[in-house]
Design an enzyme around this catalytic site. Structure first.
Site, mmCIF file in Angstrom:
data_model
loop_
_atom_site.group_PDB
_atom_site.id
_atom_site.type_symbol
_atom_site.label_atom_id
_atom_site.label_comp_id
_atom_site.label_asym_id
_atom_site.label_seq_id
_atom_site.Cartn_x
_atom_site.Cartn_y
_atom_site.Cartn_z
ATOM 1 N N ARG A 9 47.501 22.072 4.956
ATOM 2 C CA ARG A 9 48.884 21.901 5.267
ATOM 3 C C ARG A 9 49.513 22.482 6.686
ATOM 4 O O ARG A 9 50.747 22.525 7.159
ATOM 5 C CB ARG A 9 49.787 22.346 4.152
ATOM 6 C CG ARG A 9 49.775 21.301 2.922
ATOM 7 C CD ARG A 9 50.596 21.713 1.867
ATOM 8 N NE ARG A 9 51.659 22.716 2.202
ATOM 9 C CZ ARG A 9 52.404 23.562 1.073
ATOM 10 N NH1 ARG A 9 52.428 23.164 -0.012
ATOM 11 N NH2 ARG A 9 53.300 24.279 1.591
ATOM 12 N N CYS A 10 48.539 23.332 7.113
ATOM 13 C CA CYS A 10 48.903 23.926 8.285
ATOM 14 C C CYS A 10 48.510 23.516 9.757
ATOM 15 O O CYS A 10 47.066 22.950 9.801
ATOM 16 C CB CYS A 10 48.261 25.591 8.247
ATOM 17 S SG CYS A 10 48.265 26.478 9.754
ATOM 18 N N GLY A 11 49.352 23.012 10.566
ATOM 19 C CA GLY A 11 48.954 22.313 11.956
ATOM 20 C C GLY A 11 47.715 22.984 12.655
ATOM 21 O O GLY A 11 46.880 22.206 13.143
#
Length: 113
Positions: A9-11
């Site tokens: 979920r982390c870019g």
């Protein structure tokens, strides 16, 4: 083999993983939110990173601010908090042999790999 402590979920974590994939080197994804590191694994990781426990804490996370910010804590207490709350572990972490790096800067990643 390269390992990446990854949060899908982390870019920054996704970008780092894509960078690793482009190198065509063999790698392993560790979804540390689903399978948090043990205390011993976290200690080994810090040694590879050459960091102190507090340096690996995401200090802007709500859980840190509300429960731990400005508290006097030993390094072992900080480690235990990260094991119990893996969302607090900075990401992505890339391990290559006996060295590791926080892979937020892709230019540094190129030199590291």
């Amino acid at each position: 083999m390269i390992q990446i402590y990854h949060n899908p979920r982390c870019g920054k974590s996704r970008n780092c993983l894509a960078f690793i994939e482009e190198t065509e080197k063999e790698y392993e994804i560790i979804k540390y939110l689903e399978n948090p590191p043990t205390l011993k694994e976290l200690e080994a990781l810090l040694k590879k990173l050459n960091l102190k426990p507090l340096d690996l804490v995401r200090q802007k996370e709500k859980i840190w601010i509300e429960n731990f910010k400005n508290k006097e804590m030993t390094e072992e207490e900080i480690l235990k908090v990260m094991v119990e709350n893996p969302i607090l572990i900075e990401r992505p972490i890339v391990i290559n042999g006996d060295k590791a790096i926080i892979g937020r800067d892709l230019n540094k990643m190129a030199d590291f790999l």
